[in-house]
Design a protein around this motif. Structure first.
Motif, PDB file in Angstrom:
ATOM      1  N   LYS A   7     -25.722 -28.568 -19.814  1.00  0.00           N
ATOM      2  CA  LYS A   7     -24.867 -28.707 -20.985  1.00  0.00           C
ATOM      3  C   LYS A   7     -23.485 -29.253 -20.641  1.00  0.00           C
ATOM      4  O   LYS A   7     -22.827 -29.855 -21.497  1.00  0.00           O
ATOM      5  N   ASN A   8     -23.028 -29.007 -19.419  1.00  0.00           N
ATOM      6  CA  ASN A   8     -21.641 -29.344 -19.088  1.00  0.00           C
ATOM      7  C   ASN A   8     -21.521 -30.061 -17.748  1.00  0.00           C
ATOM      8  O   ASN A   8     -20.743 -29.662 -16.887  1.00  0.00           O
ATOM      9  N   VAL A   9     -22.294 -31.110 -17.574  1.00  0.00           N
ATOM     10  CA  VAL A   9     -22.227 -31.906 -16.346  1.00  0.00           C
ATOM     11  C   VAL A   9     -21.873 -33.346 -16.723  1.00  0.00           C
ATOM     12  O   VAL A   9     -22.658 -34.021 -17.403  1.00  0.00           O
ATOM     13  N   TYR A  10     -20.729 -33.805 -16.274  1.00  0.00           N
ATOM     14  CA  TYR A  10     -20.224 -35.115 -16.675  1.00  0.00           C
ATOM     15  C   TYR A  10     -19.966 -36.015 -15.461  1.00  0.00           C
ATOM     16  O   TYR A  10     -19.717 -35.526 -14.357  1.00  0.00           O
ATOM     17  N   VAL A  11     -20.035 -37.307 -15.704  1.00  0.00           N
ATOM     18  CA  VAL A  11     -19.742 -38.294 -14.666  1.00  0.00           C
ATOM     19  C   VAL A  11     -18.245 -38.564 -14.663  1.00  0.00           C
ATOM     20  O   VAL A  11     -17.689 -39.074 -15.640  1.00  0.00           O
ATOM     21  N   LYS A  12     -17.590 -38.228 -13.571  1.00  0.00           N
ATOM     22  CA  LYS A  12     -16.143 -38.446 -13.471  1.00  0.00           C
ATOM     23  C   LYS A  12     -15.830 -39.833 -12.917  1.00  0.00           C
ATOM     24  O   LYS A  12     -14.893 -40.496 -13.365  1.00  0.00           O
ATOM     25  N   SER A  13     -16.606 -40.284 -11.940  1.00  0.00           N
ATOM     26  CA  SER A  13     -16.407 -41.621 -11.381  1.00  0.00           C
ATOM     27  C   SER A  13     -17.637 -42.024 -10.592  1.00  0.00           C
ATOM     28  O   SER A  13     -18.470 -41.180 -10.235  1.00  0.00           O
ATOM     29  N   GLU A  14     -17.742 -43.323 -10.329  1.00  0.00           N
ATOM     30  CA  GLU A  14     -18.855 -43.829  -9.527  1.00  0.00           C
ATOM     31  C   GLU A  14     -18.421 -45.124  -8.850  1.00  0.00           C
ATOM     32  O   GLU A  14     -17.464 -45.776  -9.283  1.00  0.00           O
ATOM     33  N   ASP A 170     -17.254 -39.736 -20.707  1.00  0.00           N
ATOM     34  CA  ASP A 170     -18.096 -40.502 -21.621  1.00  0.00           C
ATOM     35  C   ASP A 170     -19.590 -40.446 -21.276  1.00  0.00           C
ATOM     36  O   ASP A 170     -20.429 -40.750 -22.126  1.00  0.00           O
ATOM     37  N   LEU A 171     -19.944 -40.062 -20.048  1.00  0.00           N
ATOM     38  CA  LEU A 171     -21.352 -39.956 -19.645  1.00  0.00           C
ATOM     39  C   LEU A 171     -21.654 -38.565 -19.122  1.00  0.00           C
ATOM     40  O   LEU A 171     -20.806 -37.934 -18.483  1.00  0.00           O
ATOM     41  N   LYS A 172     -22.859 -38.094 -19.383  1.00  0.00           N
ATOM     42  CA  LYS A 172     -23.244 -36.768 -18.910  1.00  0.00           C
ATOM     43  C   LYS A 172     -24.673 -36.779 -18.370  1.00  0.00           C
ATOM     44  O   LYS A 172     -25.518 -37.567 -18.804  1.00  0.00           O
ATOM     45  N   VAL A 173     -24.919 -35.896 -17.413  1.00  0.00           N
ATOM     46  CA  VAL A 173     -26.265 -35.661 -16.888  1.00  0.00           C
ATOM     47  C   VAL A 173     -26.847 -34.488 -17.674  1.00  0.00           C
ATOM     48  O   VAL A 173     -26.271 -33.403 -17.688  1.00  0.00           O
ATOM     49  N   THR A 174     -27.973 -34.717 -18.340  1.00  0.00           N
ATOM     50  CA  THR A 174     -28.488 -33.682 -19.241  1.00  0.00           C
ATOM     51  C   THR A 174     -29.763 -33.001 -18.756  1.00  0.00           C
ATOM     52  O   THR A 174     -30.112 -31.940 -19.254  1.00  0.00           O
ATOM     53  N   SER A 175     -30.472 -33.602 -17.792  1.00  0.00           N
ATOM     54  CA  SER A 175     -31.666 -32.920 -17.282  1.00  0.00           C
ATOM     55  C   SER A 175     -32.065 -33.474 -15.921  1.00  0.00           C
ATOM     56  O   SER A 175     -31.688 -34.589 -15.549  1.00  0.00           O
ATOM     57  N   PHE A 176     -32.819 -32.680 -15.203  1.00  0.00           N
ATOM     58  CA  PHE A 176     -33.301 -33.019 -13.867  1.00  0.00           C
ATOM     59  C   PHE A 176     -34.729 -32.493 -13.737  1.00  0.00           C
ATOM     60  O   PHE A 176     -34.956 -31.293 -13.786  1.00  0.00           O
ATOM     61  N   THR A 177     -35.689 -33.397 -13.618  1.00  0.00           N
ATOM     62  CA  THR A 177     -37.082 -33.009 -13.429  1.00  0.00           C
ATOM     63  C   THR A 177     -37.430 -33.140 -11.956  1.00  0.00           C
ATOM     64  O   THR A 177     -37.375 -34.228 -11.384  1.00  0.00           O
ATOM     65  N   ILE A 178     -37.778 -32.027 -11.350  1.00  0.00           N
ATOM     66  CA  ILE A 178     -38.110 -31.992  -9.929  1.00  0.00           C
ATOM     67  C   ILE A 178     -39.588 -32.316  -9.761  1.00  0.00           C
ATOM     68  O   ILE A 178     -40.451 -31.641 -10.308  1.00  0.00           O
ATOM     69  N   GLY A 179     -39.877 -33.358  -9.026  1.00  0.00           N
ATOM     70  CA  GLY A 179     -41.249 -33.812  -8.883  1.00  0.00           C
ATOM     71  C   GLY A 179     -42.031 -33.058  -7.821  1.00  0.00           C
ATOM     72  O   GLY A 179     -41.459 -32.427  -6.931  1.00  0.00           O
ATOM     73  N   SER A 180     -43.340 -33.148  -7.921  1.00  0.00           N
ATOM     74  CA  SER A 180     -44.250 -32.588  -6.924  1.00  0.00           C
ATOM     75  C   SER A 180     -44.745 -33.712  -6.017  1.00  0.00           C
ATOM     76  O   SER A 180     -44.829 -34.869  -6.428  1.00  0.00           O
ATOM     77  N   VAL A 181     -45.088 -33.355  -4.790  1.00  0.00           N
ATOM     78  CA  VAL A 181     -45.622 -34.350  -3.862  1.00  0.00           C
ATOM     79  C   VAL A 181     -47.055 -34.694  -4.268  1.00  0.00           C
ATOM     80  O   VAL A 181     -47.883 -33.806  -4.489  1.00  0.00           O
ATOM     81  N   GLU A 324     -26.942 -39.555 -20.471  1.00  0.00           N
ATOM     82  CA  GLU A 324     -26.687 -39.878 -21.868  1.00  0.00           C
ATOM     83  C   GLU A 324     -25.209 -40.163 -22.101  1.00  0.00           C
ATOM     84  O   GLU A 324     -24.346 -39.715 -21.342  1.00  0.00           O
ATOM     85  N   ARG A 325     -24.913 -40.899 -23.170  1.00  0.00           N
ATOM     86  CA  ARG A 325     -23.536 -40.985 -23.641  1.00  0.00           C
ATOM     87  C   ARG A 325     -23.148 -39.644 -24.228  1.00  0.00           C
ATOM     88  O   ARG A 325     -23.906 -38.993 -24.922  1.00  0.00           O
ATOM     89  N   SER A 326     -21.938 -39.232 -23.945  1.00  0.00           N
ATOM     90  CA  SER A 326     -21.475 -37.938 -24.433  1.00  0.00           C
ATOM     91  C   SER A 326     -21.265 -37.975 -25.938  1.00  0.00           C
ATOM     92  O   SER A 326     -20.855 -39.006 -26.485  1.00  0.00           O
TER      93      SER A 326
END
Length: 326
Positions: A7-14, A170-181, A324-326
């Motif tokens: 819910k509260n993870v944002y991109v500060k710089s890249e 302005d940008l946020k990370v909204t989910s992370f799907t952890i894959g299986s081998v 996503e865009r915030s």
């Protein structure tokens, strides 16, 4: 359920640094910096990759006006990670990760978890690859001039760093799907795109099932570095599952090069491939409002060079992050 939501993870710089071939590709104008010197004034290609990361991370932190970071997640393709050398200079807690070419999503996903659940203010994620360093470790040195198969890909020379924060942007990370081998007993190390396609498919389907979504919920879903052949295989698998792609699926390994005019065989690969496309091209598309939500499904071929020489198969994995865009 293997998808974590934030819910509260944002991109500060890249920041992104690429090599000469990548700068000459169709996305060249999207990258922050580039180098024409594969050595970067260093005595070896491995030390050049360290220097490339050093320059990239330094500029990323300056853009984010972050004098210190709370935690670092990073990885690359070199044996036991060359990022350790840079980490010793950064004076912050460090976790080295190895997911092969899936490192882009893997490092960003872990950084997002640290911001959301460990309540850290600034967490840095970075990864890289260097064509000369990686090619001589996993295949043959380019200098040997060994003839490659048409199904081969070319390792991207690039470094990408992103600073995540709990501060609104302005940008946020909204989910992370952890894959299986996934290991479907495929063993041709010259065709890693085909080896990784089933892992990409499984992660996409898992992400859809966990969140109750389809392609309709995204402007673009982009795989990491399957290249032309692996991407075709993934597309066929998705269409057989009765999903309508409607130009919403692409691959970073295809996007970063002009495979019809650049000598890259089936496209790009390497940790820097999907990271450069994500932070360079896709972040700008989100900010310019061309897109609202994207899913990066970064793929990794987890083969051990000694075990594949012993005729073992190629296990693969794919991790997905939603931006996503915030």
């Amino acid at each position: 359920m293997t998808t974590l939501q934030f819910k509260n993870v944002y991109v500060k710089s890249e920041n992104v640094i690429v090599g000469k071939l990548e700068k000459e590709g169709p996305l060249g104008s999207y990258f922050d910096d580039y180098t024409c010197d594969p050595y970067l004034n260093q005595p070896s290609f491995e030390q050049a990759e360290i220097e490339m990361n050093r320059l990239c991370v330094d500029k990323c932190l300056k853009k984010g006006k972050a004098e210190t970071v709370d935690l670092i997640y990073a990885g690359d393709l070199i044996n036991q990670l060359c990022t350790h050398y840079l980490a010793s200079e950064l004076k912050a807690p460090f976790v080295g990760l190895y997911g092969a070419c899936s490192n882009s999503a893997l490092t960003i996903g872990h950084a997002a978890m640290a911001v959301e659940h460990l309540h850290m203010k600034h967490v840095l994620a970075f990864t890289s690859s260097h064509t000369q360093a990686a090619e001589r470790q996993f295949r043959y040195p380019n200098e040997y001039g060994v003839q490659k198969k048409e199904c081969s890909t070319s390792t991207v020379t690039a470094s990408g760093a992103v600073l995540l924060s709990n501060e609104f942007s302005d940008l946020k990370v909204t989910s992370f799907t952890i894959g299986s081998v996934v290991d479907w007993q495929f063993s041709d190390v010259n065709d890693m795109g085909k080896a990784m396609a089933p892992a990409a498919y499984q992660t996409i389907m898992t992400h859809f099932e966990d969140l109750g979504r389809t392609f309709d919920d995204y402007d673009l879903i982009v795989s990491g570095d399957l290249g032309k052949i692996g991407y075709a295989m993934l597309s066929e698998m998705i269409e057989k599952a009765r999903f309508q792609l409607e130009n919403k699926l692409n691959d970073c390994g295809i996007m970063i090069y002009d495979i019809n005019h650049q000598d890259v065989f089936c496209g790009g690969s390497g940790c820097g491939c999907s990271m450069a496309v994500l932070l360079g091209k896709l972040f700008k598309d989100l900010r310019s409002k061309k897109m609202k939500r994207i899913l990066l499904v970064a793929t990794g071929s987890l083969h051990n060079v000694f075990l594949t020489q012993q005729k073992l198969s190629i296990p693969s994995v794919a991790h997905a992050i939603c931006i996503e865009r915030s």
